[in-house]
Design an enzyme around this catalytic site. Structure first.
Site, PDB file in Angstrom:
ATOM      1  N   GLU A   1      53.365  45.514  -1.699  1.00  0.00           N
ATOM      2  CA  GLU A   1      52.373  45.526  -0.628  1.00  0.00           C
ATOM      3  C   GLU A   1      51.020  46.086  -1.066  1.00  0.00           C
ATOM      4  OE1 GLU A   1      55.462  46.276   3.084  1.00  0.00           O
ATOM      5  OE2 GLU A   1      54.900  47.945   1.787  1.00  0.00           O
TER       6      GLU A   1
ATOM      7  N   GLY B   1      58.081  42.990  10.707  1.00  0.00           N
ATOM      8  CA  GLY B   1      58.741  41.861  11.338  1.00  0.00           C
ATOM      9  C   GLY B   1      58.199  41.629  12.739  1.00  0.00           C
TER      10      GLY B   1
ATOM     11  N   MET C   1      59.070  50.275   9.348  1.00  0.00           N
ATOM     12  CA  MET C   1      59.894  51.445   9.060  1.00  0.00           C
ATOM     13  C   MET C   1      59.112  52.710   8.718  1.00  0.00           C
ATOM     14  SD  MET C   1      62.889  49.504   6.842  1.00  0.00           S
ATOM     15  CE  MET C   1      63.974  50.930   6.773  1.00  0.00           C
ATOM     16  N   GLU C   2      57.788  52.705   8.886  1.00  0.00           N
ATOM     17  CA  GLU C   2      57.008  53.855   8.447  1.00  0.00           C
ATOM     18  C   GLU C   2      55.898  54.314   9.385  1.00  0.00           C
ATOM     19  OE1 GLU C   2      58.894  51.754   5.244  1.00  0.00           O
ATOM     20  OE2 GLU C   2      57.173  51.024   6.383  1.00  0.00           O
TER      21      GLU C   2
ATOM     22  N   ASP D   1      58.093  38.467   8.311  1.00  0.00           N
ATOM     23  CA  ASP D   1      59.266  37.735   8.790  1.00  0.00           C
ATOM     24  C   ASP D   1      59.257  37.751  10.317  1.00  0.00           C
ATOM     25  OD1 ASP D   1      61.380  39.902   9.844  1.00  0.00           O
ATOM     26  OD2 ASP D   1      60.328  40.725   8.117  1.00  0.00           O
TER      27      ASP D   1
END
Length: 225
Positions: free
Chosen positions: A12, A78, A168-169, A192
């Site tokens: 990333e 996502g 997730m962060e 996604d």
């Protein structure tokens, strides 16, 4: 401007690393930090690792070691909003935890004791970034220690129907930045659709998603004096 940038994964940050001049690499424990210049800005680019604890650790180290003027967390996510497509960019105006439940004690779903339900990104940063894109979405990003698939997607949308993407962060970065009173913003590119095909889509599109959010960040830096 001294800007701290946090990316969870090496895939990333490629576009950001390539854009920096006068690069030098520092290791703090196992966290790689790249120091460099972008125009007249000082950049501290930190690869945090995946998940909330990794993100919170990296944010704390970045703040205490380098004292940035602002923190930007960029990467992939996502899609939860059905209108989003792979490669779209999302600007997080609010951040919340999608995997916290202490409602038995009277807290909102997603709310940690002693914390707000929603962490608010810096209003000026949100306003500035919003002006830089005609295709980016602005709103709620949720974070949890899970790679969201279809079953989790429905559960998250039940609690956070307005959520645009899941990752997730971001909320962990937001919580630490708010604690230290550092302006922050969270940027995400959609990698996604969180629809059961995420394992295939993620491997193929995570680099492009990271590039999309990174380009928005670089456009922001280009316009800052």
């Amino acid at each position: 401007m001294k800007i701290g940038i946090i990316t969870p994964m090496p895939e990333e940050k490629g576009s950001l690393v390539a854009a920096l001049d006068n690069k030098q690499t520092v290791l703090i424990v196992d966290m790689e930090i790249i120091l460099g210049d972008y125009g007249h800005h000082q950049v501290i680019l930190m690869e945090s690792g995946i998940g909330k604890v990794a993100a919170a650790t990296a944010t704390t180290v970045l703040i205490q070691q380098y004292h940035p003027d602002a923190i930007i967390n960029t990467g992939s996510a996502g899609a939860l909003d059905p209108q989003l497509q792979i490669g779209d960019t999302v600007i997080g105006r609010q951040l919340a935890y999608s995997d916290v439940d202490v409602t038995v004690f009277g807290y909102d779903y997603g709310q940690l004791p002693g914390q707000p339900t929603y962490f608010e990104a810096d209003q000026m940063l949100v306003k500035t970034f919003s002006k830089l894109t005609t295709t980016g979405s602005v709103g709620l990003i949720v974070s949890g220690d899970q790679f969201v698939q279809q079953s989790q997607k429905a559960e998250i949308k039940k609690h956070f129907p307005q959520a645009l993407v899941a990752e997730m962060e971001g909320a962990a970065v937001a919580q630490v930045a708010e604690r230290f009173n550092i302006p922050f913003i969270i940027l995400r590119g959609v990698s996604d659709l969180a629809n059961g095909d995420s394992g295939i889509d993620f491997d193929e599109y995570v680099v492009e998603a990271g590039r999309a959010s990174a380009q928005l960040l670089l456009t922001f830096l280009d316009q800052q004096k």
